[in-house]
Structure formats: C-alpha cells, structure tokens
Design an enzyme around this catalytic site. Sequence first.
Site, PDB file in Angstrom:
ATOM      1  N   GLU A 136      57.839  -2.130  63.343  1.00  0.00           N
ATOM      2  CA  GLU A 136      59.079  -1.966  64.046  1.00  0.00           C
ATOM      3  C   GLU A 136      60.096  -1.730  63.030  1.00  0.00           C
ATOM      4  O   GLU A 136      61.144  -1.062  63.241  1.00  0.00           O
ATOM      5  CB  GLU A 136      59.357  -2.542  65.389  1.00  0.00           C
ATOM      6  CG  GLU A 136      58.282  -2.269  66.600  1.00  0.00           C
ATOM      7  CD  GLU A 136      57.059  -2.999  66.605  1.00  0.00           C
ATOM      8  OE1 GLU A 136      56.755  -3.872  65.418  1.00  0.00           O
ATOM      9  OE2 GLU A 136      56.250  -2.870  67.334  1.00  0.00           O
ATOM     10  N   ALA A 144      54.048   2.729  70.046  1.00  0.00           N
ATOM     11  CA  ALA A 144      54.693   3.540  70.899  1.00  0.00           C
ATOM     12  C   ALA A 144      54.729   5.086  70.342  1.00  0.00           C
ATOM     13  O   ALA A 144      54.964   4.876  69.092  1.00  0.00           O
ATOM     14  CB  ALA A 144      55.907   3.013  71.435  1.00  0.00           C
ATOM     15  N   GLY A 176      53.019  -0.855  69.494  1.00  0.00           N
ATOM     16  CA  GLY A 176      52.456  -1.252  70.652  1.00  0.00           C
ATOM     17  C   GLY A 176      51.051  -1.424  70.688  1.00  0.00           C
ATOM     18  O   GLY A 176      50.500  -1.768  71.807  1.00  0.00           O
ATOM     19  N   GLU A 200      50.199  -4.827  70.049  1.00  0.00           N
ATOM     20  CA  GLU A 200      50.772  -5.661  71.437  1.00  0.00           C
ATOM     21  C   GLU A 200      49.638  -5.408  72.592  1.00  0.00           C
ATOM     22  O   GLU A 200      49.464  -6.192  73.273  1.00  0.00           O
ATOM     23  CB  GLU A 200      52.093  -4.952  71.688  1.00  0.00           C
ATOM     24  CG  GLU A 200      53.351  -5.531  70.835  1.00  0.00           C
ATOM     25  CD  GLU A 200      54.792  -4.704  71.010  1.00  0.00           C
ATOM     26  OE1 GLU A 200      54.653  -3.591  71.145  1.00  0.00           O
ATOM     27  OE2 GLU A 200      55.525  -5.326  70.994  1.00  0.00           O
TER      28      GLU A 200
HETATM   29  N1  COA Z   1      54.212   7.869  67.234  1.00  0.00           N
HETATM   30  C1  COA Z   1      54.185   9.329  67.187  1.00  0.00           C
HETATM   31  N2  COA Z   1      53.429   9.739  66.363  1.00  0.00           N
HETATM   32  C2  COA Z   1      52.637   9.137  65.486  1.00  0.00           C
HETATM   33  C3  COA Z   1      52.716   7.525  65.350  1.00  0.00           C
HETATM   34  C4  COA Z   1      53.435   7.135  66.597  1.00  0.00           C
HETATM   35  N3  COA Z   1      53.177   5.845  66.665  1.00  0.00           N
HETATM   36  N4  COA Z   1      51.713   7.176  64.541  1.00  0.00           N
HETATM   37  C5  COA Z   1      51.325   8.414  63.730  1.00  0.00           C
HETATM   38  N5  COA Z   1      51.868   9.438  64.450  1.00  0.00           N
HETATM   39  C6  COA Z   1      51.531  11.210  64.138  1.00  0.00           C
HETATM   40  C7  COA Z   1      52.382  11.272  62.641  1.00  0.00           C
HETATM   41  O1  COA Z   1      53.542  11.643  62.839  1.00  0.00           O
HETATM   42  C8  COA Z   1      51.341  12.457  62.368  1.00  0.00           C
HETATM   43  O2  COA Z   1      51.597  13.560  63.184  1.00  0.00           O
HETATM   44  P1  COA Z   1      51.724  14.987  62.377  1.00  0.00           P
HETATM   45  O3  COA Z   1      50.213  15.223  61.919  1.00  0.00           O
HETATM   46  O4  COA Z   1      52.179  16.000  63.379  1.00  0.00           O
HETATM   47  O5  COA Z   1      52.311  14.913  61.024  1.00  0.00           O
HETATM   48  C9  COA Z   1      49.862  11.967  62.920  1.00  0.00           C
HETATM   49  O6  COA Z   1      50.220  11.084  63.975  1.00  0.00           O
HETATM   50  C10 COA Z   1      48.897  11.422  62.041  1.00  0.00           C
HETATM   51  O7  COA Z   1      49.756  10.413  61.349  1.00  0.00           O
HETATM   52  P2  COA Z   1      49.875  10.251  59.573  1.00  0.00           P
HETATM   53  O8  COA Z   1      51.324   9.444  59.404  1.00  0.00           O
HETATM   54  O9  COA Z   1      49.800  11.689  59.039  1.00  0.00           O
HETATM   55  O10 COA Z   1      48.661   9.446  59.275  1.00  0.00           O
HETATM   56  P3  COA Z   1      48.643   8.565  58.042  1.00  0.00           P
HETATM   57  O11 COA Z   1      47.396   8.454  57.663  1.00  0.00           O
HETATM   58  O12 COA Z   1      49.184   9.188  56.767  1.00  0.00           O
HETATM   59  O13 COA Z   1      49.292   7.281  58.241  1.00  0.00           O
HETATM   60  C11 COA Z   1      50.098   5.525  59.773  1.00  0.00           C
HETATM   61  C12 COA Z   1      48.832   6.495  59.268  1.00  0.00           C
HETATM   62  C13 COA Z   1      49.576   4.594  60.949  1.00  0.00           C
HETATM   63  C14 COA Z   1      50.387   4.319  58.629  1.00  0.00           C
HETATM   64  C15 COA Z   1      51.418   6.263  59.982  1.00  0.00           C
HETATM   65  O14 COA Z   1      51.154   7.195  61.147  1.00  0.00           O
HETATM   66  C16 COA Z   1      52.462   5.515  60.795  1.00  0.00           C
HETATM   67  O15 COA Z   1      53.120   4.708  59.895  1.00  0.00           O
HETATM   68  N6  COA Z   1      52.507   5.464  62.142  1.00  0.00           N
HETATM   69  C17 COA Z   1      53.780   4.893  62.733  1.00  0.00           C
HETATM   70  C18 COA Z   1      53.260   3.520  63.089  1.00  0.00           C
HETATM   71  C19 COA Z   1      54.594   2.887  63.711  1.00  0.00           C
HETATM   72  O16 COA Z   1      55.661   2.561  63.201  1.00  0.00           O
HETATM   73  N7  COA Z   1      54.204   2.204  65.047  1.00  0.00           N
HETATM   74  C20 COA Z   1      55.167   1.490  65.687  1.00  0.00           C
HETATM   75  C21 COA Z   1      55.904   2.363  66.416  1.00  0.00           C
HETATM   76  S1  COA Z   1      57.198   1.399  67.182  1.00  0.00           S
END
Ligand code: COA
Length: 261
Positions: A135, A66, A112, A115
């Site tokens: 989460e 999400a 999500g 999911e």
């Molecule tokens: N919601 C909003 N933005 C998100 C996102 C999410 N679920 N997942 C990634 N992004 C954004 C990051 O904030 C980043 O934005 P920025 O460029 O403005 O900083 C961009 O996407 C790229 O992600 P980044 O974190 O820089 O890539 P990475 O390769 O270092 O890490 C992940 C990848 C997937 C490990 C990391 O982005 C992450 O942990 N995301 C959240 C996943 C999560 O918790 N999902 C469940 C949500 S309930």
Amino acid sequence: MTYENLIVERDGRVARVVFCRPHVLNALSRATIAELDAVIDELASDDSVGALILTGAGDKAFVAGADIGEFNLLCSASDAAAFARRGQAVLAKLEALSKPVIAAINGFALGGGCELAMACDIRLAADTARFGQPEVNLGIIPGYGGTQRLARLVGEGRAKWLCMSGEMIDAPEALRIGLVDRVVPAAELDQAARVLAAKLSTKAPLALALVKRAIHEGLEGSLASGLAHEAALFGEVFDSEDRAEGVNAFLDKRKAAWRGR
Ligand code: COA
C-alpha cells in the site's frame, strides 16, 4: 445463492470458495467483499459444511489486493474509513466463523489478499506464491487489518519492514517468518488443501469452534485471562454430547459420530 465474483464448490463436507476476477488478479472489489460477507453467512449456517478452503482463480494470483480501480470512488476521509471498516468487519466475521478456514495461496497475496489470508486459520502456500503489503507504494496504508494481524503473526519489526518497504517476499521467506504454515509445490497445493480440509471437517464441530475461540479470543488479552477463558470453554465442551460420544467411541474402539452439540 449465486455469486458473480466467487465460485463456491462443495466436495463432501468441504466448501471451496474461489475468488474469480482473473482480469484484475482476483482483486477485491466492493461487490466481492459483499459476496464474501454473504457466503460466510451461507456456509456458517450450513451444518453439512465442516471446513472451508479459500483460493484464487488461475495460477497467478490468490488475491492481488483491494481493487485499485475503485479507489477514486472514495471521496473523503470518512468514505475511506468506512471502506476500511467494512472490509475489516467481513474479515473479522471470517476469522470468527466457527469452522476451520484454510487459505490455499496460489500466487500473489498482496494488500487485501495478504490481509484476507491472515484472517484464515491455516495458510498453505504454493512455492510460487508472493506476499506483501504494498500500500505504501500507492501512498496509503493497509486498511483491512494488515497493520494489526501482520504484527501479531510475524512480530512488530517484520510487520514494519513489510508495510514500510512495500517489498514482496517469496513463499520460503513467508514460511520462515511465520506468515504461512506450510509451502508445497504449486501443482500440489489444491490437493494438499483439500486433504487438510477434509481431515478437519471430520473433527467434532463444537470442539473445533471452541478451540478457535479459545485461541483468537485468548490472544486479545493477558495469559491469565486467556487461561481463564480456556478453562471456561473446556467446561463448556466437556458438558457436550460430543464429549460423551468421543470418549465412548474411543473406549468402544469405534469411530465417533459427532452431533455438534
Ligand atoms: N486492483 C486492480 N487491478 C489490479 C490489481 C489490483 N489490486 N492488481 C493487478 N491488477 C490488474 C492490472 O492493472 C492489470 O490490468 P490490465 O491487464 O488491464 O493492465 C492486470 O491486473 C494484470 O496485472 P499486471 O500488473 O499486468 O501483472 P504483472 O504480472 O505485471 O504484475 C503485480 C503483478 C501483482 C505485481 C501487479 O499487478 C501489482 O503490483 N498489482 C497491485 C498490487 C497492490 O498494490 N495491491 C494492494 C492494493 S491496496
């Protein structure tokens, strides 16, 4: 219909829905959920579509969860519960769609995104894909069905492990525990999904719809009630024009021409 967060393409009887918000790794905003709801309705009522592929734009993410940037808009417990119910309803509609849905998981499938993939019928993953329910790392729990579908798919212990640790697993591990059905080299994922979807789209539509119902609805209850349900649906499909056509085509040694009734 036009969409801002989804790209919808047609190739023969296959519709390909691409989640396209690459700046946030295709995270599901509320608008994206609304568009998913609309595209399911659109494709459900289109008889020219026999199968769907869901995938993510780019080669880094399927859907990374999400959209966390929208979480602070949820101001109360009831707001948050309604947010979860809305996502759950759309994924339940996807799961109940009378056509096969293939998730082509081309990268991160987190929260999500995992999911969403679990609400599809068949999960194909790139060998580079990564999965998780992170989460807990945000101080919350899955809300789009993760605690329920994951436990049903991979078992209680593994679901608790993934949801409580927030750890990511790679594609071979996801295959090993039954979270995905097949892993292919990343460069071959798109083609593998298209080939499978094209194959499924040639099958008898009513039989596809009823086999999906028999499995999903059967899993809700006991074996005995599932078997009774299967027998009722077997009766329904046996009464169809497609059953007569399928059997006659076999005996005539020709290809069946399905009517979906
Ligand atoms: N919601 C909003 N933005 C998100 C996102 C999410 N679920 N997942 C990634 N992004 C954004 C990051 O904030 C980043 O934005 P920025 O460029 O403005 O900083 C961009 O996407 C790229 O992600 P980044 O974190 O820089 O890539 P990475 O390769 O270092 O890490 C992940 C990848 C997937 C490990 C990391 O982005 C992450 O942990 N995301 C959240 C996943 C999560 O918790 N999902 C469940 C949500 S309930």
